[in-house]
Write an enzyme that holds these catalytic residues in place. Sequence first.
Site, PDB file in Angstrom:
ATOM      1  N   GLU A 198     -12.844  11.977  -9.761  1.00 47.67           N
ATOM      2  CA  GLU A 198     -12.022  11.046  -8.974  1.00 47.67           C
ATOM      3  C   GLU A 198     -11.104  11.823  -8.049  1.00 47.67           C
ATOM      4  OE1 GLU A 198      -8.379   8.531  -8.169  1.00 47.67           O
ATOM      5  OE2 GLU A 198      -8.539  10.488  -9.106  1.00 47.67           O
ATOM      6  N   ASP A 221      -5.777   3.249 -13.892  1.00 47.07           N
ATOM      7  CA  ASP A 221      -5.311   4.562 -13.447  1.00 47.07           C
ATOM      8  C   ASP A 221      -3.782   4.579 -13.508  1.00 47.07           C
ATOM      9  OD1 ASP A 221      -5.247   7.150 -12.327  1.00 47.07           O
ATOM     10  OD2 ASP A 221      -6.805   6.672 -10.863  1.00 47.07           O
ATOM     11  N   HIS A 308       0.381  14.601 -11.240  1.00 48.29           N
ATOM     12  CA  HIS A 308      -0.257  15.860 -10.824  1.00 48.29           C
ATOM     13  C   HIS A 308       0.580  17.093 -11.157  1.00 48.29           C
ATOM     14  CE1 HIS A 308      -3.406  14.007  -7.865  1.00 48.29           C
ATOM     15  NE2 HIS A 308      -3.407  13.461  -9.066  1.00 48.29           N
TER      16      HIS A 308
END
Length: 335
Positions: A198, A221, A308
């Site tokens: 992804e 998500d 992230h």
Amino acid sequence: MKELIKKLTETFSPSGREEKIREVILEEIKPYVDEYEVDKLGNLIVHKKGNGKKILLDAHMDEVGFVVTYIDDKGFIRIEPVGGVNPANLLYKRVQFESGAVGTVGIEGETVKQLQENYKNITFDNIYVDIGAKSREEAEKRVKRGMFGGYTTNLEVLGDRLMAKSMDDRIGCAVVIQTLKELDSSPNDVYAVFAIQEEVGLIGATVSAFGIEPDMGIAVDVTGWGDTPKGMKRLAITLGDGPAIKVKDRYMIASKSVVDLLVKTAEENEIPYQMEVLLYGGTDGAMIQKTKKGIPTGVVSIPCRYVHTQSEIVDYNDVLNAVKLLKFTLKKEMK
Ligand SMILES: [Zn+2]
């Protein structure tokens, strides 16, 4: 469910190297599905048979990371990102490689001035990974060009909140797994995809949705946050206020029929929820939606801080409520 989240987030599988996480997920979910398949690109597709409409749940199993581009004479390693990794988030962090080798990330600077300037502008050109090797020869015994790497951190329980690497999107995987575990029966034909890659372009979701051609898609998500000091005001997402039902992000406008269905289901079952208008990013939902002749698609998002990075934080109650929301949605007969 915390044990499951720990297992998933502590598994190291960046985009393109999903073998390990796929094995972990398969082992968890096998007893709860009728059949499963690993497709040619490596997506794990599971099926809970039913007579009604085909409903597709999707969570991506990859995580952001990096890949080795060059090892110098002294054994220092240069890297390139895999997915959206900000090099500033890597500096002085503990990292690991596919081989199991670990190291940390340093930065260049021959003078104090240069170092200060580099700190202001951290790029993949001025950082390197130090695995403690004294020469290229020694380094290459542990790490080779083309090898993938990424964060290495353990799950920490912070009261109601959980902190780990790769909450994006292992928390989505955990929610989908738990939903299928708890779904004793459904009038629908339920598929779930644990998608590859992804983070580098929604690759897995594109091919798997094409193959399944569902009547409706729901991606699970993470989303952003606006509830930290001077956090982005226009992004009014708050940890603990419930799973977020996506209205829009940069890649899609969620199908109104699916948004309405999710909102109605949440309200009928007194599940807290918040509407999500994400100012950046996208999810697998965007690709599912534009498959073949078009698939009505929505997204259930888990609010997540510091996406992230090696220390992404979610609220456990949002996770539990996302499972509830999906479970009640799947129990509805779709027309
Ligand atoms: Zn991501």
